[in-house]
Scaffold this active site. Sequence first.
Site, PDB file in Angstrom:
ATOM      1  N   GLU A  55     -11.435   2.694  20.099  1.00 14.27           N
ATOM      2  CA  GLU A  55     -10.120   3.319  19.870  1.00 14.27           C
ATOM      3  C   GLU A  55      -9.958   3.521  18.373  1.00 14.27           C
ATOM      4  O   GLU A  55      -9.376   2.684  17.692  1.00 14.27           O
ATOM      5  CB  GLU A  55      -8.997   2.379  20.320  1.00 14.27           C
ATOM      6  CG  GLU A  55      -8.973   2.001  21.768  1.00 14.27           C
ATOM      7  CD  GLU A  55      -7.923   0.901  22.058  1.00 14.27           C
ATOM      8  OE1 GLU A  55      -7.388   0.273  21.142  1.00 14.27           O
ATOM      9  OE2 GLU A  55      -7.669   0.679  23.238  1.00 14.27           O
ATOM     10  N   GLY A  79      -8.698   5.334  14.874  1.00  9.90           N
ATOM     11  CA  GLY A  79      -7.635   6.167  14.324  1.00  9.90           C
ATOM     12  C   GLY A  79      -7.946   6.575  12.895  1.00  9.90           C
ATOM     13  O   GLY A  79      -8.425   7.670  12.611  1.00  9.90           O
ATOM     14  N   ARG A  80      -7.747   5.623  11.996  1.00  7.26           N
ATOM     15  CA  ARG A  80      -7.871   5.888  10.560  1.00  7.26           C
ATOM     16  C   ARG A  80      -9.211   6.533  10.172  1.00  7.26           C
ATOM     17  O   ARG A  80      -9.255   7.460   9.373  1.00  7.26           O
ATOM     18  CB  ARG A  80      -7.719   4.562   9.815  1.00  7.26           C
ATOM     19  CG  ARG A  80      -7.662   4.731   8.317  1.00  7.26           C
ATOM     20  CD  ARG A  80      -7.739   3.376   7.600  1.00  7.26           C
ATOM     21  NE  ARG A  80      -7.045   2.314   8.232  1.00  7.26           N
ATOM     22  CZ  ARG A  80      -5.856   1.822   7.842  1.00  7.26           C
ATOM     23  NH1 ARG A  80      -5.253   2.316   6.789  1.00  7.26           N
ATOM     24  NH2 ARG A  80      -5.294   0.824   8.488  1.00  7.26           N
ATOM     25  N   CYS A 125      16.026   5.491  -3.327  1.00  9.89           N
ATOM     26  CA  CYS A 125      16.725   4.440  -4.073  1.00  9.89           C
ATOM     27  C   CYS A 125      16.277   3.045  -3.661  1.00  9.89           C
ATOM     28  O   CYS A 125      17.031   2.298  -3.013  1.00  9.89           O
ATOM     29  CB  CYS A 125      18.217   4.616  -3.894  1.00  9.89           C
ATOM     30  SG  CYS A 125      18.715   6.224  -4.475  1.00  9.89           S
ATOM     31  N   GLU A 126      15.060   2.722  -3.975  1.00  4.22           N
ATOM     32  CA  GLU A 126      14.475   1.399  -3.710  1.00  4.22           C
ATOM     33  C   GLU A 126      13.445   1.148  -4.797  1.00  4.22           C
ATOM     34  O   GLU A 126      12.676   2.051  -5.139  1.00  4.22           O
ATOM     35  CB  GLU A 126      13.694   1.401  -2.380  1.00  4.22           C
ATOM     36  CG  GLU A 126      14.495   1.614  -1.142  1.00  4.22           C
ATOM     37  CD  GLU A 126      15.014   0.335  -0.518  1.00  4.22           C
ATOM     38  OE1 GLU A 126      14.555  -0.764  -0.893  1.00  4.22           O
ATOM     39  OE2 GLU A 126      15.886   0.447   0.344  1.00  4.22           O
ATOM     40  N   TYR A 132      -1.572   7.171   9.162  1.00  3.97           N
ATOM     41  CA  TYR A 132      -0.459   6.278   8.869  1.00  3.97           C
ATOM     42  C   TYR A 132       0.383   6.753   7.684  1.00  3.97           C
ATOM     43  O   TYR A 132       0.914   5.949   6.930  1.00  3.97           O
ATOM     44  CB  TYR A 132      -0.964   4.833   8.663  1.00  3.97           C
ATOM     45  CG  TYR A 132      -1.794   4.344   9.829  1.00  3.97           C
ATOM     46  CD1 TYR A 132      -1.221   4.182  11.080  1.00  3.97           C
ATOM     47  CD2 TYR A 132      -3.166   4.085   9.694  1.00  3.97           C
ATOM     48  CE1 TYR A 132      -1.984   3.763  12.164  1.00  3.97           C
ATOM     49  CE2 TYR A 132      -3.934   3.673  10.774  1.00  3.97           C
ATOM     50  CZ  TYR A 132      -3.324   3.506  12.009  1.00  3.97           C
ATOM     51  OH  TYR A 132      -4.079   3.098  13.080  1.00  3.97           O
TER      52      TYR A 132
END
Length: 415
Positions: A275, A277-278, A344-345, A372
């Site tokens: 499986e 993904g990346r 704003c973080e 992702y």
Amino acid sequence: MNLEHNNKAYRIDGVSIKELAEKFGTPCFVYSESSISKSFQEIKDVFGSDKKNIYYSVKANSSLSILKLLLNMGAGFDIVSMGELDRVIKIGANPKKIVYSGVGKSESDIKHSIELGIYCINVESFAELERINKIAGDLNIKAPVAIRVNPNIDPGSHEYISTGLESTKFGINLKNMMDAFIYADKEQFIDLIGIDYHIGSQIETLDPFIEAIVSVSKIIKELKSKDINLELIDMGGGLGINYEKNTSPTMKQYGEAINKAIKDNELDSYNLILELGRSIVGNAGYLITKVEYIKKDSEKNYVIVDAGMDNLIRPALYGAWHNIVCINTNNEEKILCDVVGPVCECSDFLGKDRELSVKQDDILVICSCGAYASSMASNYNSRPKPPEIIIRNGEAILISKKEEISDLYSREIII
Ligand code: LLP
């Protein structure tokens, strides 16, 4: 990487990044179709046969066009929600090539998956197994399941993505798994077809994958001694990509190592699933962003860009490192800077302590954003999601429109 630099212009698969930014606006995601196909083909060449199946893990990038591309290349799909299931059904995937993982499947999720006839539900707890048995009984259909075991293997990656450690919520641990197998084997409405595991993500060495196969082969032997025979081994995903250094094994090395371990442990006769993904999409995507301001403070230089943690949360969430390239050739002296977004973080950064030769209005490319990135994007600060573009045969094709601000509140009710 498909980022090319020639005649002082940066291109992705032959298409000028400057022109992409002008045409589609910034920020935007750009994917190289050839790079996705190449990665998939590389693993298929070593690991593709009747019994060796490559499933794409939809969560890495769930764009319909990318799913369709992989479907056409022969991929099955690993899903973790009804949203992902709907996506793969929409592009025409065969339910018999879908496996369903996740620790929190609801009653309706389970019912829908059984009715649809997916290949396998990967069960993550005893309580889930009991729930499946009950629902399958009500439907009078046998539910195909694999037990997801947690082999307690350290994959050596970030703790948030080390899912094969016993201290996490995933799978059933080695102590309790036998009870689950025995229950699944005897229950009337459960068709116990396999064993499943996924030990983590961004794994940069081959050893943990081999260790997992050895561990599973021992479990299978123990099961056989109890006359429990399986047909499927779902080995999960997890192969890492090169973000910063060339440390990750190639698809070929990975596939060959898995093949060898399967053979050495006499598991050839099983239906095998990877499986991934990346490793299929990760290095095929780029986030293109524009420099709004350069702010020079005594302590730090800030390069403030129009992409932020809402588009790419990996640096904020895992301290992940993504290569950042300025495509404009200018004679500015390099500055040591943090590349930050408009959100704003304080955690809204895309790169820290980078040396860049950069000025206002320049275009930056954030690399390795195929996996992702867009799939983890949010609308935080009421920022619409950027458009997504794929390069196919030298042509830039829009695969997801830019979100409009009005889309953001289209479901809201003013009272
Ligand atoms: N199978 C299962 C059951 C999974 O949970 C995952 C990923 C995969 C397969 C695919 O793993 P891959 O081949 O992509 O490593 N958001 C994190 C990664 C989370 C991975 C979650 N599970 C990141 O940005 O690094």
